[in-house]
Motif scaffolding. Sequence first.
Motif: not given
Length: 599
Positions: A181-191, A295-310
């Motif tokens: 969630p911290v990494l996902a929220l990092a993109v919000w200031p740019l939205l 498992a940690t490397a896999f989390l890049a996939a949800p992060l990409r989806i969250l970034g695309e969602a932003a």
Amino acid sequence: MPLEHLPMTDPGSPDLGSPRAFLRWLQRSQRRGQLLATCWGVLELGCQAALPAALGLGIQAAVDGDTGGVWRAGGLALVLAVLQSVGGVNLHRQAVWNWITAAAQTRQLVARQASRLGAGLSRRIATGEIVAVGSGDVEKIGWYVELTARVRAAVIVWLAVSLAVLARQPLLGAAVLLGVPVLALAVWPLLGPFERRYSEQRALGGKAGELAADTVAGLRVLRGIGGEELFLTRYREASQRVRGAAVRSARIRALMQAQQVLLPGLFVVGVTWYGATLALDGRLGIGELIAVYGATAFLAAPLRILGEAAHAWSVAQVSAARAVRVLALSRGADTPGAAQLPDPAPADLYDPVTGLTARAGRLTAVVCGDPDLAGELAARLGGHVPLADGEQPRPSARLGGVPLDEAALAEVRAAVLVHDKEPVLLSGTLAVLLDVPASGRVAPLQAVAAAQAEDVLEALVDGSPECGGDPLSAVVTERGRSLSGGQRQRLALARSLIADPPVLVLDEPTSAVDAHTEARIAVGLRGLRAGRTTVVLATSPLLLDQADTVAVLEDGRVVATGTHRELLRGHPYYRAVVTREESPRPQPPAQVVTLEEVV
């Protein structure tokens, strides 16, 4: 899920309280599709997340010399790979279904709204903006609606992976649980900056599209006055402004994408480094280290989806706001559908703004020296006229004493048909063009004969060899561009005559027709519309001479009524307008108009 049900029978009644409310309504309208996409997404991502665990078990079994464990781990990996493939294929299929359904539903809503508002829509919103909403914006909205199901799946699998790691290694699990969630929220200031820049880009694109549409529509006029180069320069400048806005929004978008690659990569490196230290200390096995790394490397996939969602959220907000603006337009009626029009007995049509009364069953002509005022009157007689922004509402026209704006729109359109100055001919066969809701009292050939359009049928047959000599199978090109202005006008008049509505309002129906043909149309119109209420707004003596009553409009009010010959003898203003003589009224001094002001 098949696409057989598109287009929808009823796209529904959207929530137009805000862009967010509209997007939520679209999601609720496809609950089953959203649920299926979420389930398939969980299956795909879950299997993808579990694959490193299977590989870790296999490697650990190999280190321990457990041959059976290696085979079991290999079988588990194979099953997970097959299930991941099944989930991925079905997720893609369902996601595309959700996307297309949301886009098609929005497009149907916009088309329905355009049909409700009619020609008055252009008074409220520019044509270019309507085109932008019906094309690019609906795709952005569909993208966001589709993406919400994948976001749900990503969140569910992220929580499951975090809990699994947390149970084995609390510190690593906490890092995974809190890091995403911290990494996902990092993109919000740019939205915020991206949304503002994208909104500017869409607004400039709509203006450029409007300018292009106006240029194409008036191309012949532009060529006649030498204004092509001027309009080309204006469009080039508008296009460059759109390009500049697109580059500015793309810079923010590029920064967002860079964050989506850099930050997850640093996160994976950090977690892997910590796991390696645990393995060196003997607190973590080699197989477990590989499983944690995977498992940690896999989390890049949800992060990409969250970034695309932003990104999708930013553009969908702008697009939904434009769609809501179109869908929220009303026709200005206080209680639409509350009143009942007189049926089936004929009734007088009265306009309180001008004081015009068109008697039931009679042919009434209206003479107005201002074409724009005549067009407004024609639209008002048709009822439900949308108001321009800031325009004060005017009293509605009345049919049989019933305000048209208070009756149901479908009932008004069945009772009153307005034939515009520039009617549109859609492409297709002549049979399709003339297949309009009609009373059945007037046959197509009767209407064609009354409109003096027999030569138009011959021209269409000559231009369509594939029709085999059948005029109804002849093809009419888009907007009837293969026909002359007079031919298009007569064909459109025949279409209106076939409809045979109780009340027919014709706005300059013969302005592009020669005098000889016009005289025959006037006679045919009077004969075919006998006993039906007809209002003709025109200044042609040939049409006016066939009217039962002629009303003269001056300064927006009816100042005289009578027959054509009576008014020609006794009313100077009427005579000046009809015969094109110099008006007896004082005229303002002439102004010099430049070419730039004209175009």
